[in-house]
Design an enzyme around this catalytic site. Sequence first.
Site, PDB file in Angstrom:
ATOM      1  N   ASN A 110       0.836  -1.206   0.000  1.00 53.60           N
ATOM      2  CA  ASN A 110       0.000   0.000   0.000  1.00 53.60           C
ATOM      3  C   ASN A 110       0.861   1.242   0.000  1.00 53.60           C
ATOM      4  O   ASN A 110       1.949   1.261   0.555  1.00 53.60           O
ATOM      5  CB  ASN A 110      -0.982  -0.016   1.184  1.00 53.60           C
ATOM      6  CG  ASN A 110      -0.423   0.663   2.418  1.00 53.60           C
ATOM      7  OD1 ASN A 110      -0.453   1.902   2.539  1.00 53.60           O
ATOM      8  ND2 ASN A 110       0.123  -0.125   3.336  1.00 53.60           N
ATOM      9  N   PHE A 114      -1.616   8.143   4.345  1.00 55.69           N
ATOM     10  CA  PHE A 114      -2.412   8.738   5.437  1.00 55.69           C
ATOM     11  C   PHE A 114      -3.696   9.401   4.937  1.00 55.69           C
ATOM     12  O   PHE A 114      -4.005  10.534   5.295  1.00 55.69           O
ATOM     13  CB  PHE A 114      -1.590   9.795   6.216  1.00 55.69           C
ATOM     14  CG  PHE A 114      -0.487   9.244   7.072  1.00 55.69           C
ATOM     15  CD1 PHE A 114      -0.383   7.889   7.342  1.00 55.69           C
ATOM     16  CD2 PHE A 114       0.463  10.102   7.633  1.00 55.69           C
ATOM     17  CE1 PHE A 114       0.641   7.390   8.144  1.00 55.69           C
ATOM     18  CE2 PHE A 114       1.493   9.615   8.432  1.00 55.69           C
ATOM     19  CZ  PHE A 114       1.583   8.261   8.676  1.00 55.69           C
ATOM     20  N   SER A 171       5.739   5.186   8.636  1.00 50.49           N
ATOM     21  CA  SER A 171       5.033   4.944   7.387  1.00 50.49           C
ATOM     22  C   SER A 171       5.948   5.345   6.238  1.00 50.49           C
ATOM     23  O   SER A 171       6.544   6.420   6.256  1.00 50.49           O
ATOM     24  CB  SER A 171       3.745   5.764   7.320  1.00 50.49           C
ATOM     25  OG  SER A 171       3.236   5.699   6.007  1.00 50.49           O
ATOM     26  N   ASN A 173       5.009   6.104   3.294  1.00 52.96           N
ATOM     27  CA  ASN A 173       4.259   6.772   2.226  1.00 52.96           C
ATOM     28  C   ASN A 173       4.035   8.270   2.411  1.00 52.96           C
ATOM     29  O   ASN A 173       3.320   8.877   1.638  1.00 52.96           O
ATOM     30  CB  ASN A 173       2.905   6.064   2.059  1.00 52.96           C
ATOM     31  CG  ASN A 173       3.079   4.598   1.721  1.00 52.96           C
ATOM     32  OD1 ASN A 173       3.888   4.261   0.853  1.00 52.96           O
ATOM     33  ND2 ASN A 173       2.374   3.717   2.418  1.00 52.96           N
ATOM     34  N   THR A 174       4.624   8.841   3.453  1.00 52.59           N
ATOM     35  CA  THR A 174       4.571  10.296   3.617  1.00 52.59           C
ATOM     36  C   THR A 174       6.011  10.792   3.535  1.00 52.59           C
ATOM     37  O   THR A 174       6.836  10.416   4.374  1.00 52.59           O
ATOM     38  CB  THR A 174       3.936  10.686   4.972  1.00 52.59           C
ATOM     39  OG1 THR A 174       2.556  10.292   4.956  1.00 52.59           O
ATOM     40  CG2 THR A 174       4.013  12.182   5.233  1.00 52.59           C
ATOM     41  N   LYS A 213       6.120   3.668  16.986  1.00 52.32           N
ATOM     42  CA  LYS A 213       6.100   2.594  15.966  1.00 52.32           C
ATOM     43  C   LYS A 213       7.226   2.823  14.971  1.00 52.32           C
ATOM     44  O   LYS A 213       7.274   3.864  14.306  1.00 52.32           O
ATOM     45  CB  LYS A 213       4.746   2.593  15.269  1.00 52.32           C
ATOM     46  CG  LYS A 213       4.572   1.436  14.272  1.00 52.32           C
ATOM     47  CD  LYS A 213       3.121   1.344  13.829  1.00 52.32           C
ATOM     48  CE  LYS A 213       2.875   0.238  12.829  1.00 52.32           C
ATOM     49  NZ  LYS A 213       1.457   0.160  12.422  1.00 52.32           N
ATOM     50  N   ASN A 242       6.162  -1.321  11.212  1.00 54.48           N
ATOM     51  CA  ASN A 242       5.315  -0.891  10.094  1.00 54.48           C
ATOM     52  C   ASN A 242       5.575  -1.778   8.867  1.00 54.48           C
ATOM     53  O   ASN A 242       6.250  -2.793   8.964  1.00 54.48           O
ATOM     54  CB  ASN A 242       5.612   0.585   9.799  1.00 54.48           C
ATOM     55  CG  ASN A 242       4.344   1.346   9.474  1.00 54.48           C
ATOM     56  OD1 ASN A 242       3.602   0.923   8.593  1.00 54.48           O
ATOM     57  ND2 ASN A 242       4.083   2.431  10.172  1.00 54.48           N
TER      58      ASN A 242
HETATM   59  C1  LIG Z   1      -3.722  -0.931   3.805  1.00 61.53           C
HETATM   60  C2  LIG Z   1      -2.839  -0.653   4.985  1.00 61.53           C
HETATM   61  C3  LIG Z   1      -2.872   0.592   5.613  1.00 61.53           C
HETATM   62  C4  LIG Z   1      -2.061   0.867   6.701  1.00 61.53           C
HETATM   63  N1  LIG Z   1      -2.131   2.090   7.314  1.00 61.53           N
HETATM   64  C5  LIG Z   1      -1.366   2.317   8.423  1.00 61.53           C
HETATM   65  C6  LIG Z   1      -1.465   3.547   9.112  1.00 61.53           C
HETATM   66  O1  LIG Z   1      -2.260   4.422   8.780  1.00 61.53           O
HETATM   67  N2  LIG Z   1      -0.656   3.748  10.187  1.00 61.53           N
HETATM   68  C7  LIG Z   1       0.228   2.786  10.634  1.00 61.53           C
HETATM   69  O2  LIG Z   1       0.927   3.007  11.628  1.00 61.53           O
HETATM   70  N3  LIG Z   1       0.315   1.604  10.000  1.00 61.53           N
HETATM   71  C8  LIG Z   1      -0.454   1.346   8.918  1.00 61.53           C
HETATM   72  N4  LIG Z   1      -0.358   0.139   8.288  1.00 61.53           N
HETATM   73  C9  LIG Z   1       0.615  -0.864   8.784  1.00 61.53           C
HETATM   74  C10 LIG Z   1      -0.016  -1.858   9.719  1.00 61.53           C
HETATM   75  O3  LIG Z   1      -0.471  -1.230  10.895  1.00 61.53           O
HETATM   76  C11 LIG Z   1       1.010  -2.947  10.113  1.00 61.53           C
HETATM   77  O4  LIG Z   1       2.071  -2.335  10.809  1.00 61.53           O
HETATM   78  C12 LIG Z   1       1.572  -3.672   8.901  1.00 61.53           C
HETATM   79  O5  LIG Z   1       0.581  -3.876   7.915  1.00 61.53           O
HETATM   80  C13 LIG Z   1       2.173  -5.029   9.273  1.00 61.53           C
HETATM   81  O6  LIG Z   1       1.208  -5.900   9.820  1.00 61.53           O
HETATM   82  P1  LIG Z   1       0.458  -7.043   8.950  1.00 61.53           P
HETATM   83  O7  LIG Z   1       1.520  -7.792   8.201  1.00 61.53           O
HETATM   84  O8  LIG Z   1      -0.272  -7.870   9.946  1.00 61.53           O
HETATM   85  O9  LIG Z   1      -0.452  -6.329   8.027  1.00 61.53           O
HETATM   86  C14 LIG Z   1      -1.182  -0.141   7.181  1.00 61.53           C
HETATM   87  C15 LIG Z   1      -1.146  -1.403   6.562  1.00 61.53           C
HETATM   88  C16 LIG Z   1      -1.962  -1.670   5.483  1.00 61.53           C
HETATM   89  C17 LIG Z   1      -1.912  -3.039   4.842  1.00 61.53           C
END
Ligand SMILES: Cc1cc2nc3c(=O)[nH]c(=O)nc-3n(C[C@H](O)[C@H](O)[C@H](O)COP(=O)(O)O)c2cc1C
Length: 362
Positions: A110, A114, A171, A173-174, A213, A242
């Site tokens: 992704n 934000f 993140s 992406n910012t 984080k 993350n």
């Molecule tokens: C679609 C998507 C959006 C996410 N948005 C955020 C976010 O806004 N803030 C954040 O700290 N992590 C965000 N994450 C990261 C997740 O919180 C997590 O750290 C990461 O996906 C790893 O866990 P997983 O493998 O169980 O998905 C996002 C992940 C995904 C897949």
Amino acid sequence: MLETAFALARPLLNALDPEQAHELTLRSLEAGIHPRAAPDDSRLAANVWGLAFTNPFGIAAGFDKDARVIPAVLGMGLGFAEIGTVTPRPQPGNPRPRVFRLNADGALINRLGFNNGGHAAALGRLKRQPRGIIGVNVGANKDAPDLAADYVEGIRCFYDVAGYFCVNISSPNTPGLRDLQAPAALDNLLGRVLAGRSEAMAAGKPGRPIVVKIAPDIAQADLEAIVAVLMGRGIDGIAIGNTTLSRFGVSDAAVGRQSGGLSGRPLFHRSTVMLARVYRLTQGRVPLIGIGGIDSGVAAIAKLEAGATLLQFYTGLVFQGPGLIGRIKRSLLDYAEREKLTRIGEATGVRAEAWAARPLEA
Ligand SMILES: Cc1cc2nc3c(=O)[nH]c(=O)nc-3n(C[C@H](O)[C@H](O)[C@H](O)COP(=O)(O)O)c2cc1C
């Protein structure tokens, strides 16, 4: 019954663009369509930061960015919900498409950036929520002249409703956000965030735990300096981590070329090694939240053994649906039974040394 309904809905959701599928999921959850979990076995309970978690397993940030579905998340049997990332002002995020499925890998990429409805909207919803442990994940607007100021605003805005805060500096992406992980910038940011908390406490409010984080992409040499800053500032917990910029372990080379953060199964190994390394550096002095590729009981147990006190997932839920929550909790209980634990937290860090010694890419 609803589990069957979910199994039937899966092909439909899979046929949709991932973001549309997510919106449909949120709408169903808002409408109260979800399985309901039985109360947790007391062996799953954990007392962390003075908060009583009925189980250590929560939803990671990004699933419910705008705090729309907390009752459903908790009702499905998760022990806590982290909302956000929220930024002070609403923002649309990056152009679509910006979420990609890697079906064969059980992974997502992704680059949302934000997208969220801003502080005021999420706060309004949180004020109407029933109780439960809610973490608020705070970030900065893309065009913020002073990134740190946006985090401080998040702390102030959500102070009365947050069970804990998660300061998201990881993140991918910012633009510029991960630069906040550089030790000097991090120290400055945390100084200001903690001053925000002190201000609230001086006004007679309780102290809220603050978790940071981090990315799973930090080089070992940098990790030591970063953890030193976190511990020096007396941060209450560390979330690891993350999404990753690495594409190691991805078999879908075509989708793998999309820019953005990778989550799900290919992230499991890297994020678990990083977690164990942070556990070793912190010597168990602060609780760690283990995140990244949890898609089975085995994976959840490995995270605990590598050093996690709390667990979060997101991508596993996308690929396996809500039934995964019950399966993971069942596995944790079986493990507690086998190992004769009175609390699942006794497993935290028991294999941290072995995990920490592994290469990040294996
Ligand atoms: C679609 C998507 C959006 C996410 N948005 C955020 C976010 O806004 N803030 C954040 O700290 N992590 C965000 N994450 C990261 C997740 O919180 C997590 O750290 C990461 O996906 C790893 O866990 P997983 O493998 O169980 O998905 C996002 C992940 C995904 C897949």
